[in-house]
Scaffold this active site. Structure first.
Site, PDB file in Angstrom:
ATOM      1  CG  HIS A   7      -0.274   0.058   2.536  1.00  0.00           C
ATOM      2  ND1 HIS A   7      -0.013  -1.249   3.205  1.00  0.00           N
ATOM      3  CD2 HIS A   7       0.148   1.147   3.212  1.00  0.00           C
ATOM      4  CE1 HIS A   7       0.499  -0.681   4.423  1.00  0.00           C
ATOM      5  NE2 HIS A   7       0.832   0.546   4.462  1.00  0.00           N
ATOM      6  CG  HIS A  79       4.237   4.518   5.068  1.00  0.00           C
ATOM      7  ND1 HIS A  79       3.408   5.218   6.265  1.00  0.00           N
ATOM      8  CD2 HIS A  79       3.619   3.412   5.194  1.00  0.00           C
ATOM      9  CE1 HIS A  79       2.551   4.235   6.613  1.00  0.00           C
ATOM     10  NE2 HIS A  79       2.449   3.247   5.869  1.00  0.00           N
ATOM     11  CD  GLU A 130       3.523  -0.319   7.153  1.00  0.00           C
ATOM     12  OE1 GLU A 130       2.768   0.366   6.360  1.00  0.00           O
ATOM     13  OE2 GLU A 130       3.070  -0.989   7.938  1.00  0.00           O
TER      14      GLU A 130
END
Ligand code: CO
Length: 134
Positions: A7, A79, A130
């Site tokens: 994502h 992010h 991440e």
């Protein structure tokens, strides 16, 4: 080492307005907001055919996205999240290569209930990364 793109996260000052934009203006499927006090954010997910967008609103004092929103009051890309097969092996490999893992370096459960770590933006082209256990 990194696998699927999981994502992109966008920090927003107003989650209700952001979910309305994605749902009503862009015609996307948006989840109900989910408070994550241990991460200092409230999250809503936009589910797309090939990926997700994570909308993040600060929750509580000292939210990790508060400073980002001070610099980007209208919100912005916060992010990128990539999947890895083995989060501990990935963390160890990155640390031995000199990359900085944020926090205490130990994986924490992320928004999808899977272990995640965050990598310092200065080590990755100015972008907070991440990694999520696949
Ligand atoms: Co994320």
């Amino acid at each position: 080492m990194i696998g699927r793109f999981n994502h992109v996260a966008i920090a927003v000052p107003d989650l209700a307005a952001a979910t309305a934009t994605y749902r009503d203006t862009l015609g996307a499927e948006v989840s109900a907001p989910l408070a994550q006090p241990e991460h200092g954010v409230t999250v809503a997910f936009v589910t797309l055919p090939n990926t997700k967008v994570e909308l993040l609103e600060p929750l509580g004092a000292g939210s990790p996205i508060a400073k980002f929103l001070e610099r980007n009051p209208a919100g912005g890309v916060h992010h990128l999240c990539f999947e890895v097969d083995d989060i501990i092996a990935a963390r160890n490999r990155l640390k031995s290569a000199g990359a900085r893992v944020l926090g205490d370096g130990e994986p924490k459960l992320g928004a999808h209930g899977k272990p995640v770590i965050f990598l310092h933006p200065k080590d990755f082209c100015g972008t907070l990364i991440e990694l999520e256990q696949a």
